[in-house]
Design an enzyme around this catalytic site. Structure first.
Site, short mmCIF file in Angstrom:
data_model
loop_
_atom_site.label_atom_id
_atom_site.label_comp_id
_atom_site.label_asym_id
_atom_site.label_seq_id
_atom_site.Cartn_x
_atom_site.Cartn_y
_atom_site.Cartn_z
N HIS A 55 -4.13 13.30 9.39
CA HIS A 55 -3.57 12.32 8.39
C HIS A 55 -3.71 12.89 6.99
O HIS A 55 -2.85 12.91 6.01
CB HIS A 55 -4.22 10.93 8.57
N GLU A 58 -1.51 15.90 6.08
CA GLU A 58 0.03 14.93 5.69
C GLU A 58 0.01 15.01 4.33
O GLU A 58 0.99 14.98 3.52
CB GLU A 58 0.18 14.05 6.67
N HIS A 59 -1.00 14.22 3.79
CA HIS A 59 -1.17 13.84 2.24
C HIS A 59 -1.16 14.88 1.44
O HIS A 59 -0.39 15.14 0.41
CB HIS A 59 -2.41 13.07 1.93
N GLU A 136 -5.98 3.68 1.03
CA GLU A 136 -5.01 3.45 2.22
C GLU A 136 -6.06 2.79 3.39
O GLU A 136 -5.66 1.81 3.91
CB GLU A 136 -4.40 4.66 2.79
#
Length: 843
Positions: A55, A58-59, A136
């Site tokens: 994850h 991806e950022h 997040e």
């Protein structure tokens, strides 16, 4: 005319020279193009030592690459084009996708391949982005669905990774550790290459051009073979009942099925099942449970699905009676699955399912089509129906072979448990028992709007309150917009909720028929919209007028409950989205005449309709649909009238709306809406361009540099008759006062930056934005939306062309004047937050 069958043709997959698999979808009539990359690796493939690494990567890919800095990369480029972009990390794949004007497509693809192949992975940027990802994580720790999935994971037998924590946070991502850096780069090297990637492209370019663009992507990525990964057996604690404590969330019942060793076509079989589970059709599961006062809605979702195994969750929104008698709800759902799996259901339901899928694809935007076709075995005209039928038998047999996991989520007290991820308050419960009921299920009634039976004829006489805009749309789309203005002040939100609740079955059936039904509350007006398959719209309108005028009696009590729940702010939905629902109602100065009444009924609504004047717009309809549409329009509640728009300038005041209600949340949500200072086309053009120029900078400053939060944006938008600039921020650590100060500081700094930039840069951006504003009119929905916004704001239908012409001529000083007007002491600002106003300067 473009047929629904054309849309349901699966684009063939081809393997390019270096191993990239591609699907190409030429769309001759579209003004937009879209790309979707699926990398076949996800959170379950990350090193166990570093939860969230996939994850996090991806950022990071958006934060600069070999040939494009963070300020020049894909995200600011797409934002600057007025497009849309996002990415998503799932358990076994990661998707990157965007849509923008077709003329900018190749430039977007250059940035996409560069960020996938050559990310900078700068250590300083990693430190900043870790804080964004942690924000997040904090937001998701308030999200009901996230916590529910984490709770279900507790019942999955280890070592299957579904039960693990994969979102990542500050403590699981030791950026400073050389071992973490080696793992991060190793993960990228192992999976971000041609053998692991699928590419889907759609746009108005011919297939040869799309092929060339795909080959450029293929050549720009490292070439390696596919990496196979081991899938561990998926087993669950059978017949386990749990309770999860969630504050400010409606009670829900979740039936989770751990499925393994499913046949290849289980994906479309599950999609087929989900359509009928969620069906609002008379006689369907949802309606029968609602009539029994056990639940309000049913849906199926799949938090995990990969390689013949998955977790399917049937989620039911419970009533008080349903919460007390959950065993009866469980029994009803399982009994319905057994009924539906019978061979007698297959043929009639399959034919309707095919129509539903064809209709959903017929007028879908390029990106929506790619997101459909990227799913393995998505239904298409070439699907093997016999194999899907057999897969459905296997799927339902597994669902019925063992009791599901049963999770109740409500506000009951539960103890905190130790987890390595999201905080949970969870306890086990003894399974409930109930005497089986005889439900006598029946075949759900067919959706009549899928095959509308209307007698086409031209209209003889149509009220001037309904404006018509042609010509007929050649792809078969239409849009109908209706707006009721209240002569005396503002309507009750409880009444609006009552009507909106009663319209839910119609919205579901319309969506199946390829028409989006929306019912919006703007405080001093209500708006009803039908957009999509034109031939179905007259029938949908005709059949829903009775619900608009006189909803079922039970809808009124539900309206009061929904209005109270709306005011409280809950955890069922992201905070910033809840505030966005409040904003349109807060932009009017009219007082709410009914307040939040304890009781409303048919008489309350009848009085509202008697004082309402309606006007509307019909776009894209064939002349032969004018007669059926006019017949339906004739029966609308209220009085048709050409309603004059208030042309007064917005008052130079700053208004603050504190919408905390009774709800408590750990995060701060803040919206700032700045309406246009005047009605001229030049003012609108300069504000639209300014919004586009500062959008990427706002995102980068508040999200990456200041790390205020994960969810934030700025853009030009219109709510009802009011257009302007919107700034939105949700933060886990900053107060509303601090967020406001950061927004003001950003605008001050942006004014300095504008003054220093070259005149030619502003002129280039103005020409590009003006051209795109015109090009977007080739897209039917954009054209219809522009026309409706013009009418609501009191402009003529050629307003958008006028704005585009003004936009092309804008210069540096025009942008600076717009910024001065936005920031000036006499600017009109409206803030909506779950916090009190910071000082007495706000009303």
């Amino acid at each position: 005319m473009h047929s629904s069958a054309d849309s349901a043709q699966r684009p063939p997959q081809k393997t390019l020279a270096h191993g990239l698999r591609a699907r190409l979808l030429p769309l001759v009539s579209s003004s937009k193009a879209a790309a979707l990359v699926r990398v076949h690796s996800g959170s379950h493939d990350a090193p166990i030592a570093y939860p969230g690494l996939a994850h996090f990567l991806e950022h990071l890919l958006f934060l600069g690459s070999r040939n494009y800095s963070a300020a020049e990369g894909l995200m600011p480029f797409v934002q600057g084009c007025g497009g849309q972009l996002n990415a998503s990390t799932r358990e076994r794949h990661t998707d990157f996708f965007f849509q923008l004007p077709a003329s900018q497509f190749e430039e977007g693809l250059h940035r996409l391949v560069d960020m996938l192949a050559h990310p900078l992975l700068d250590p300083e940027a990693q430190l900043r982005e870790r804080e964004v990802l942690h924000a997040e994580y904090l937001a998701r720790a308030q999200d009901a669905e996230t916590l529910c999935d984490a709770a279900l994971g507790c019942a999955i037998d280890p070592p299957h990774p579904f039960g693990g924590f994969h979102a990542g946070n500050r403590s699981t991502l030791p950026v400073e550790d050389p071992g973490f850096q080696a793992s991060l780069r190793g993960y990228h090297c192992r999976f971000y290459h041609t053998g692991q990637i699928e590419l889907l492209l759609a746009g108005p370019q011919d297939e040869g051009v799309l092929q060339r663009l795909a080959e450029q992507m293929d050549a720009g990525l490292a070439a390696h073979p596919y990496v196979s990964r081991k899938t561990l057996p998926l087993c669950a604690n059978a017949n386990a009942w749990f309770r999860l404590q969630l504050s400010n969330a409606q009670p829900r019942l979740h039936l989770a099925f751990a499925l393994d060793q499913l046949p290849e076509r289980a994906g479309p079989a599950l999609d087929y099942l989900s359509v009928w589970l969620a069906s609002e059709a008379p006689g369907g599961l949802s309606q029968r449970l609602r009539e029994a006062e056990l639940c309000q809605s049913v849906k199926l979702r799949t938090p995990y699905w990969c390689a013949g195994q998955g977790v399917a969750v049937i989620e039911l929104l419970l009533t008080e009676r349903g919460l007390d008698d959950r065993a009866a709800v469980v029994d009803a759902v399982l009994d319905w699955i057994a009924f539906f799996s019978d061979d007698a259901r297959w043929q009639p339901c399959r034919e309707e399912y095919q129509l539903i899928r064809e209709r959903s694809l017929q007028n879908a935007e390029p990106l929506a089509r790619l997101r459909y076709w990227v799913e393995p075995q998505a239904w298409g005209l070439d699907s093997d129906e016999a194999e899907i039928r057999q897969a459905l038998r296997s799927l339902t047999a597994q669902m019925l072979a063992a009791p599901p996991l049963v999770l109740t989520t409500d506000m009951s007290d539960c103890p905190p448990i130790e987890t390595c991820g999201f905080p949970l308050r969870l306890k086990t419960e003894p399974p409930q028992r109930t005497a089986p009921a005889a439900w006598h299920w029946q075949q759900p009634a067919m959706n009549p709007w899928l095959k509308p039976n209307i007698a086409r004829r031209e209209a003889v006489d149509i009220t001037p309150a309904l404006r018509w805009q042609g010509p007929e749309d050649m792809s078969g789309q239409g849009a109908l917009f209706l707006r009721w203005q209240w002569v005396h002040g503002q309507s009750s939100t409880a009444l609006w909720h009552a009507v909106a609740h009663a319209l839910q079955p119609a919205a579901w059936a319309a969506q199946q028929a390829g028409v989006t039904l929306r019912f919006e509350d703007f405080g001093s007006a209500w708006c009803f919209r039908l957009e999509g398959f034109a031939e179905a719209i007259p029938a949908i309108l005709s059949d829903t007028i009775s619900v608009l005028s006189v909803p079922p009696a039970e809808a009124f009590a539900e309206g009061v409950a929904l209005a109270n729940r709306d005011a409280a702010l809950g955890n069922d939905e992201m905070l910033i989205r809840q505030l966005l629902k409040h904003l349109p109602r807060r932009l009017t100065n009219a007082a709410e005449v009914d307040g939040q009444p304890a009781f409303i009924g048919p008489g309350s609504l009848s009085r509202r309709w008697q004082s309402a004047q309606w006007s509307g717009l019909a776009v894209g309809f064939a002349p032969s649909l004018g007669g059926p549409l006019a017949d339906a329009i004739y029966s609308l509640p209220g009085t048709p009238a050409v309603i004059p728009t208030d042309h007064s300038k917005p008052a130079a005041v700053k208004r603050w709306h504190d919408v905390r209600g009774d709800g408590a949340t750990a995060e701060t949500g803040f919206l700032l809406f700045c309406p246009l200072p005047d009605r001229t086309a030049k003012c609108e053009a300069s504000w639209r361009l300014l919004a586009r120029v500062i959008e990427a900078d706002f995102f980068r400053r508040l999200r990456s540099e200041l790390q205020l939060g994960y969810a934030l944006f700025s853009r030009f938008c219109q709510f009802g008759e009011q257009a302007g600039m919107l700034f939105a921020v949700q933060s886990p650590r900053a107060s509303a006062k601090e967020i406001l100060e950061h927004v003001v500081k950003f605008l001050d700094d942006s004014a300095v930056k504008l003054a220093d930039q070259a005149d030619s840069e502003a002129e280039r951006a103005a020409r590009q934005a003006g051209n795109q504003h015109v090009d977007s009119r080739a897209d039917f929905r954009a054209q219809a939306e522009q026309a409706w916004q013009c009418l609501q704001a009191g402009h003529e239908l050629d307003r958008s062309a006028e704005v585009a012409a003004e936009m092309r001529m804008l210069q540096q000083q025009d942008l600076m004047a717009a910024m001065d007007a936005l920031r000036g002491d006499d600017a009109s600002w409206v803030a909506v937050a779950n916090a009190p106003a910071p000082d007495l300067s706000w009303r």
